[in-house]
Design a protein around this motif. Structure first.
Motif, PDB file in Angstrom:
ATOM      1  N   VAL A   1      -1.502  -3.892  -3.535  1.00 14.16           N
ATOM      2  CA  VAL A   1      -2.424  -2.753  -3.635  1.00 14.16           C
ATOM      3  C   VAL A   1      -3.591  -3.000  -2.686  1.00 14.16           C
ATOM      4  O   VAL A   1      -4.249  -4.038  -2.761  1.00 14.16           O
TER       5      VAL A   1
ATOM      6  N   GLU B   1      -1.214   3.601  -6.083  1.00 20.29           N
ATOM      7  CA  GLU B   1      -0.464   2.375  -5.815  1.00 20.29           C
ATOM      8  C   GLU B   1      -0.338   1.523  -7.083  1.00 20.29           C
ATOM      9  O   GLU B   1       0.743   1.016  -7.398  1.00 20.29           O
ATOM     10  N   ARG B   2      -1.452   1.381  -7.814  1.00 24.80           N
ATOM     11  CA  ARG B   2      -1.440   0.569  -9.038  1.00 24.80           C
ATOM     12  C   ARG B   2      -0.493   1.164 -10.085  1.00 24.80           C
ATOM     13  O   ARG B   2       0.300   0.453 -10.701  1.00 24.80           O
TER      14      ARG B   2
ATOM     15  N   GLU C   1      -3.495  -7.565  -5.603  1.00 23.42           N
ATOM     16  CA  GLU C   1      -4.488  -6.609  -5.116  1.00 23.42           C
ATOM     17  C   GLU C   1      -5.364  -7.292  -4.068  1.00 23.42           C
ATOM     18  O   GLU C   1      -5.849  -8.398  -4.283  1.00 23.42           O
TER      19      GLU C   1
ATOM     20  N   VAL D   1       2.264  -7.730  -8.984  1.00 16.05           N
ATOM     21  CA  VAL D   1       1.234  -7.035  -8.200  1.00 16.05           C
ATOM     22  C   VAL D   1       0.172  -7.999  -7.668  1.00 16.05           C
ATOM     23  O   VAL D   1      -0.330  -8.858  -8.394  1.00 16.05           O
TER      24      VAL D   1
ATOM     25  N   ALA E   1       0.854  -1.201   0.000  1.00 12.38           N
ATOM     26  CA  ALA E   1       0.000   0.000   0.000  1.00 12.38           C
ATOM     27  C   ALA E   1       0.884   1.243   0.000  1.00 12.38           C
ATOM     28  O   ALA E   1       0.776   2.110   0.872  1.00 12.38           O
TER      29      ALA E   1
ATOM     30  N   ASP F   1      -8.156   1.413   0.106  1.00 15.50           N
ATOM     31  CA  ASP F   1      -7.286   2.379   0.785  1.00 15.50           C
ATOM     32  C   ASP F   1      -7.881   3.783   0.698  1.00 15.50           C
ATOM     33  O   ASP F   1      -8.226   4.252  -0.388  1.00 15.50           O
TER      34      ASP F   1
ATOM     35  N   PRO G   1      -5.902   4.030  -4.252  1.00  9.46           N
ATOM     36  CA  PRO G   1      -5.372   2.781  -4.820  1.00  9.46           C
ATOM     37  C   PRO G   1      -4.835   2.943  -6.241  1.00  9.46           C
ATOM     38  O   PRO G   1      -3.927   2.208  -6.650  1.00  9.46           O
ATOM     39  N   GLU G   2      -5.370   3.907  -6.994  1.00 12.07           N
ATOM     40  CA  GLU G   2      -4.854   4.147  -8.348  1.00 12.07           C
ATOM     41  C   GLU G   2      -3.395   4.598  -8.326  1.00 12.07           C
ATOM     42  O   GLU G   2      -2.627   4.301  -9.252  1.00 12.07           O
TER      43      GLU G   2
END
Length: 240
Positions: A187, A199-200, A212, A210, A92, A191, A196-197
């Motif tokens: 991710v 993080e992605r 999620e 990754v 995160a 959050d 979260p975008e």
């Protein structure tokens, strides 16, 4: 994998937390025979924090996998250039590009509720004016930082949080270790501290492996320590 070749997991906490936030993850890793170090992150500035973490890593005998939560992700991105660091795990977290600041990365995406939940205080700086640090207003801490953690626990976390120097948001990353080291990223799907975008995007840009976790809050290491530890174990096995 022999114990001698097992990388040490060096866990770097982020803002508004301390090393105790890794407690469940540490226990999981230790149960698998993985050596763990969870130092305090000074939270006084990206370059200085990264220099401290890199120094800790360099004094560990053998390979190291750096694990960073939240702002700790920015720290390991810079500190990960230490010679014995063999992998990076983002939980995160912010995954910066060289020359990029937290504010610049965040600015590409809609704001999270965190920004409106911060309060400013000052701390003394020798030979200079007091500097500004930020923390989360205690009453907003549960919903913003740890919505999937029991309320009695979040009340303790809220008053034990460690503030971050405000200047850290504008300080550019001096390096991007993911360009030369393999990386993994978790991710947190729900959050509310980091979008979260964000993080992605950072994880994909770094070419990270990754995972999620749907419904996970920013405090995923507290609420789902086994899930976090499993990703770290993947990195340990891949680099050991």
């Amino acid at each position: 994998m022999s114990p001698a070749s097992t990388p040490t997991a060096l866990l770097v906490h982020g803002a508004f937390a301390d090393a105790a936030s890794w407690a469940g993850v540490v226990a999981e890793l230790q149960s698998h025979g993985v050596p763990v170090v969870a130092p305090p992150n000074p939270l006084r500035g990206l370059a200085s924090d990264a220099a401290y973490v890199a120094s800790v890593a360099a004094q560990i005998d053998g390979p190291v996998v750096l694990v960073g939560h939240s702002y700790g992700g920015a720290v390991i991105t810079v500190a990960g250039t230490a010679e014995n660091v063999v992998g990076l795990v983002y939980v995160a977290a912010y995954v910066l590009e060289e020359g990029e600041s937290l504010g610049e990365l965040q600015g590409r995406f809609p704001d999270s509720p965190l920004g409106g939940s911060l309060t400013q205080t000052t701390y003394p700086v020798e030979g200079a004016e007091p500097a500004v640090e930020v923390s989360i207003v205690p009453e907003a801490f549960p919903s913003v930082f740890a919505a999937d953690v029991p309320e009695d626990v979040t009340r303790v976390l809220a008053v034990a949080q460690r503030p971050l120097a405000a200047a850290s948001f504008t300080e550019p990353a001096g390096a991007a270790a993911w360009r030369t080291k393999p990386s993994w990223a978790l991710v947190a799907g729900a959050d509310r501290a980091i979008n979260p975008e964000v993080e992605r995007f950072g994880a994909q840009r770094a070419g990270a492996t990754v995972v999620e976790v749907e419904g996970a809050s920013h405090a995923v290491a507290v609420s789902q320590p086994k899930t976090v530890a499993d990703l770290i174990l993947d990195a340990i096995r891949a680099t050991g």
